[in-house]
Design a protein around this motif. Structure first.
Motif, PDB file in Angstrom:
ATOM      1  N   ALA A 221      -4.262  -0.886  -3.918  1.00  0.00           N
ATOM      2  CA  ALA A 221      -3.966  -0.485  -2.454  1.00  0.00           C
ATOM      3  C   ALA A 221      -3.525  -1.458  -1.483  1.00  0.00           C
ATOM      4  O   ALA A 221      -4.218  -1.350  -0.529  1.00  0.00           O
ATOM      5  CB  ALA A 221      -5.087   0.427  -2.168  1.00  0.00           C
TER       6      ALA A 221
ATOM      7  N   GLY B 187      -0.091   4.575  -0.295  1.00  0.00           N
ATOM      8  CA  GLY B 187      -0.688   5.586  -0.042  1.00  0.00           C
ATOM      9  C   GLY B 187      -0.014   6.649   0.749  1.00  0.00           C
ATOM     10  O   GLY B 187      -0.137   7.840   0.872  1.00  0.00           O
ATOM     11  N   ASN B 188       0.863   6.105   1.659  1.00  0.00           N
ATOM     12  CA  ASN B 188       1.595   6.655   2.752  1.00  0.00           C
ATOM     13  C   ASN B 188       2.762   7.401   1.973  1.00  0.00           C
ATOM     14  O   ASN B 188       3.545   8.274   2.960  1.00  0.00           O
ATOM     15  CB  ASN B 188       2.098   5.962   3.843  1.00  0.00           C
ATOM     16  CG  ASN B 188       2.663   4.656   3.342  1.00  0.00           C
ATOM     17  OD1 ASN B 188       3.137   4.383   2.166  1.00  0.00           O
ATOM     18  ND2 ASN B 188       3.199   3.778   4.552  1.00  0.00           N
TER      19      ASN B 188
ATOM     20  N   ASP C 163       2.317   9.185  -1.064  1.00  0.00           N
ATOM     21  CA  ASP C 163       1.527   9.886  -1.947  1.00  0.00           C
ATOM     22  C   ASP C 163       2.057   9.189  -3.566  1.00  0.00           C
ATOM     23  O   ASP C 163       2.355  10.089  -4.222  1.00  0.00           O
ATOM     24  CB  ASP C 163       2.075  11.334  -1.672  1.00  0.00           C
ATOM     25  CG  ASP C 163       0.975  12.195  -2.582  1.00  0.00           C
ATOM     26  OD1 ASP C 163      -0.101  11.735  -2.733  1.00  0.00           O
ATOM     27  OD2 ASP C 163       1.493  13.399  -3.051  1.00  0.00           O
TER      28      ASP C 163
ATOM     29  N   ASP D 129       0.878  -1.132  -0.136  1.00  0.00           N
ATOM     30  CA  ASP D 129      -0.056   0.131  -0.099  1.00  0.00           C
ATOM     31  C   ASP D 129       0.906   1.274  -0.090  1.00  0.00           C
ATOM     32  O   ASP D 129       1.544   1.647   1.020  1.00  0.00           O
ATOM     33  CB  ASP D 129      -0.902   0.041   1.313  1.00  0.00           C
ATOM     34  CG  ASP D 129      -1.936   1.029   1.205  1.00  0.00           C
ATOM     35  OD1 ASP D 129      -1.851   1.965   0.394  1.00  0.00           O
ATOM     36  OD2 ASP D 129      -2.654   1.255   2.072  1.00  0.00           O
TER      37      ASP D 129
ATOM     38  N   HIS E 185      -0.287   6.322  -8.460  1.00  0.00           N
ATOM     39  CA  HIS E 185      -1.169   5.287  -8.794  1.00  0.00           C
ATOM     40  C   HIS E 185      -1.139   4.227  -7.587  1.00  0.00           C
ATOM     41  O   HIS E 185      -0.087   3.670  -7.146  1.00  0.00           O
ATOM     42  CB  HIS E 185      -0.950   4.541 -10.287  1.00  0.00           C
ATOM     43  CG  HIS E 185      -1.217   5.400 -11.116  1.00  0.00           C
ATOM     44  ND1 HIS E 185      -2.515   5.955 -11.544  1.00  0.00           N
ATOM     45  CD2 HIS E 185      -0.451   6.451 -11.908  1.00  0.00           C
ATOM     46  CE1 HIS E 185      -2.355   6.856 -12.823  1.00  0.00           C
ATOM     47  NE2 HIS E 185      -0.926   7.225 -12.726  1.00  0.00           N
ATOM     48  N   HIS E 186      -2.231   3.716  -7.217  1.00  0.00           N
ATOM     49  CA  HIS E 186      -2.547   2.496  -6.298  1.00  0.00           C
ATOM     50  C   HIS E 186      -2.394   1.274  -6.750  1.00  0.00           C
ATOM     51  O   HIS E 186      -2.423   0.362  -5.894  1.00  0.00           O
ATOM     52  CB  HIS E 186      -3.732   2.781  -5.405  1.00  0.00           C
ATOM     53  CG  HIS E 186      -3.755   4.337  -4.746  1.00  0.00           C
ATOM     54  ND1 HIS E 186      -3.073   4.407  -3.602  1.00  0.00           N
ATOM     55  CD2 HIS E 186      -4.292   5.464  -4.849  1.00  0.00           C
ATOM     56  CE1 HIS E 186      -3.166   5.766  -3.079  1.00  0.00           C
ATOM     57  NE2 HIS E 186      -4.022   6.085  -3.809  1.00  0.00           N
TER      58      HIS E 186
END
Length: 662
Positions: free
Chosen positions: A635, A609-610, A612, A607, A615-616
């Motif tokens: 994600a 997301g942390n 930034d 993941d 794309h996930h």
């Protein structure tokens, strides 16, 4: 005739010797150094002076600046003061200090008698009522001083020697005794003269000094003389400091040092193979070193000795990095660790930039100093230095910890590695051996850009052959091996990694199965009632699908030796299943229900997301849940129970690598 002549000559020599002995001290004492006036001599008419009873005041003043002794004051008087045979007045002044004056009154009484009376006055002279029109002169006596003394000593002793020789030759006892006495007295006189050189005798005269007395002008002649101390400044006593450098470079001695003075410390000497360790007053260095700031010069000459320590040189070879100065270390001591150098020469031409502005300054960072050029044994800076040594710099990939996952150790999971102008995440450390901590599985945090895909698009189609199934056949095709995804990743590796980072990339075997190996011992369902084959199947059990641990990469050759090479690759489900299970958990929808009753469907390691990430989601190299779909991650979720992407669709690409971190 000859005897008579010798007798006469002997008598003459005895007479001359006697004269020399008697006159030598007086002659020396009468020596005058000459120079400026020492006395000021003046005459003025006394206020009580009158015709027939004239009175003159004679004054002597010491203007030499020194005390005079044995001072006498003389005055040749005009005729009106002549009393019978009295034509001169001589006064024994005695001691006259510098600046002092004495006045003497010479008076003629009405009966014609003349008297001289000292007046109790010193200091400034009276000047009223007097006119001094005399011509003042200073008469210098013949100088005996240093030059005259030497001449007289040589002459006198020569005469005495002749007297002694003659007397002995003619065996005259009386003459022998007389000559010996003359010689002893002569030597005593010479010593007296030598002592007298410390003082000198000075005489000043004032002639034709006209003074008006009772209306008539009279002329006086004045003189004064006395003894004075010579202006001999004592030579200051100084001492010398010598420096014994004990085989080192020479150090200039310091001279003219007064007792109690401090000495400026000289520049330290040098000696090849040694380090200077101070100056010592003891040659065995048994006491403390001389402190030039506080130690005072004693009343004697001093020799200081240089103390040396055996030293060795530690050379720092930065291997192309910034120059690091060598260090000189005393035997048995440790060397201080220098500041870490940098190595811009290893940077590529692309400026290090990230959206988060967290790119390192350089592509490679300093790791440690090693004792061998092959960089296998790190140097311990607590090691005593006992010989010359060269240390070698090791350069490696920059590694930092990911915020929220700090464990104080670099190179563990979640840590970030800078490689090819991007941050990569450590998914697993110690791939081959849990004890070496070097071999790591990493994945690029940001998906490939449109420039890196060489396709002008971040989104990449998994397969572009139009086969519409993951496997193209039942025996030779491996799905990923023929895919467009592999071509894009291979191209990225060749363009961005191979030339610069090949020393870090480990060869791997991707263990890509064909349909036959993939379907062995697996339970599949048919699709639309057709027979199960490479292009017609679906996983019967969902949990078996997302926990499939088969076909992870290997650091050793497995199925196909040609596939064992340095390469970038897409992850497989088998690779995911080798990750730390403590990072796994259930994926929850917004409604709060679990996708399945099973576990292990989500990992925080995948993941992004942390950080930034752009794309996930991204492609996996494994087959998906059905025959037409590859696997992918969204994600961190790798289950994909309710949705899937088929081979002709597009997703971002996140390549992975097996690397040697150190």
């Amino acid at each position: 005739m000859m005897t008579t002549t010798l007798k006469k000559f002997s008598a003459l020599m005895l007479a001359l010797g006697t004269i020399f002995i008697l006159s030598f001290p007086s002659i020396a004492h009468a020596a005058d150094t000459g120079g400026s006036d020492h006395f000021e001599l003046t005459i003025v008419e006394n206020k009580d002076s009158k015709s027939g009873a004239e009175i003159a005041d004679l004054t002597i003043k010491n203007i030499s600046g020194k005390t005079g002794t044995n001072v006498t004051f003389e005055a040749d008087l005009p005729t009106i003061f002549h009393d019978k045979d009295l034509k001169k007045v001589t006064v024994n002044v005695g001691t006259l200090k510098a600046g002092d004056a004495k006045t003497y009154q010479v008076s003629r009484k009405t009966d014609g008698t003349v008297t001289t009376t000292p007046l109790p006055t010193t200091g400034n002279l009276p000047t009223t009522g007097a006119t001094n029109t005399a011509t003042k002169t200073s008469t210098s006596l013949p100088s005996t001083g240093e030059k005259m003394t030497a001449t007289l000593v040589v002459l006198g002793l020569g005469i005495l020697a002749i007297v002694l020789i003659i007397a002995i030759k003619h065996r005259k006892v009386a003459k022998n005794v007389l000559a010996l006495v003359l010689l002893i007295v002569g030597l005593g006189s010479a010593a007296t003269v030598n002592a007298a050189e410390k003082t000198y005798h000075h005489r000043d005269e004032v002639r034709n000094h006209a003074v008006e007395l009772a209306g008539t002008t009279h002329v006086f002649h004045l003189a004064a003389e006395g003894d004075f101390e010579n202006d001999v400044t004592p030579t200051p006593v100084t001492y010398k400091m010598t420096f014994d450098s004990n085989g080192g470079s020479a150090v200039t001695p310091v001279t003219d040092i007064a007792e109690g003075a401090t000495v400026t410390e000289p520049s330290a000497p040098s000696k090849t193979g040694y380090t200077f360790d101070g100056w010592y007053e003891q040659s065995d260095f048994s006491e403390t070193a001389w402190d030039f700031a506080t130690n005072k010069m004693p009343a004697k000459d001093v020799t200081l000795y240089a103390k040396w320590n055996v030293t060795y040189t530690v050379i720092f070879d930065s291997k192309g990095g910034d120059a690091v100065p060598s260090a000189t270390v005393t035997y048995g001591n440790t060397v201080a660790k220098p500041s870490d150098p940098e190595n811009p020469s290893l940077d590529d031409t692309i400026k290090n930039v990230t959206d988060a502005n967290d790119a390192p300054a350089h592509d490679f960072t300093f790791k440690n100093w090693y004792i061998d050029e092959s960089l296998t044994t790190p140097f311990d800076f607590d090691t005593p230095i006992t010989s010359n040594i060269t240390l070698y710099a090791k350069w490696g990939l920059p590694i930092v910890e990911l915020g929220g996952h700090d464990d104080g150790t670099l190179g563990t999971q979640f840590d970030r590695v800078w490689l090819s102008n991007s941050w990569w995440r450590v998914l697993k450390a110690d791939m081959a051996d849990s004890s070496n901590g070097n071999q790591a599985l990493i994945i690029k945090e940001q998906a490939l850009t449109d420039q890196e895909t060489c396709d002008g698009d971040v989104m990449v189609q998994f397969d572009t052959t139009g086969k519409n199934s993951y496997f193209h056949d039942a025996t030779t095709a491996t799905g990923y091996g023929e895919s467009n995804l592999k071509k894009v990743i291979d191209k990225y590796y060749e363009d961005n990694i191979a030339s610069t980072y090949s020393n870090y990339v480990l060869p791997v075997d991707l263990d890509q199965p064909n349909w036959t190996r993939y379907s062995e011992n697996m339970s599949f369902n048919t699709v639309s009632g057709r027979a199960i084959d490479y292009k017609n199947w679906v996983w019967q059990d969902m949990q078996s699908y997302y926990t499939d641990a088969r076909f992870p990469i290997s650091l050793a050759p497995l199925t196909n030796v040609n596939d064992f090479k340095q390469q970038a690759f897409a992850l497989s489900y088998g690779d995911i299943q080798t990750l730390d299970k403590s990072t796994f958990g259930e994926y929850e929808y917004a409604g709060g229900s679990s996708m399945s009753n099973g576990k292990d469907i989500y990992t925080t390691l995948l993941d992004f997301g942390n950080v930034d990430a752009n794309h996930h989601d991204f492609w996996l190299r494994s087959a998906g849940r059905i025959a037409t779909a590859p696997g992918f991650v969204y994600a961190g979720n790798f289950c994909n129970y309710t949705f899937y992407h088929v081979v002709n669709e597009k997703l971002p690409v996140r390549p992975a690598l097996a690397i040697q971190l150190d």
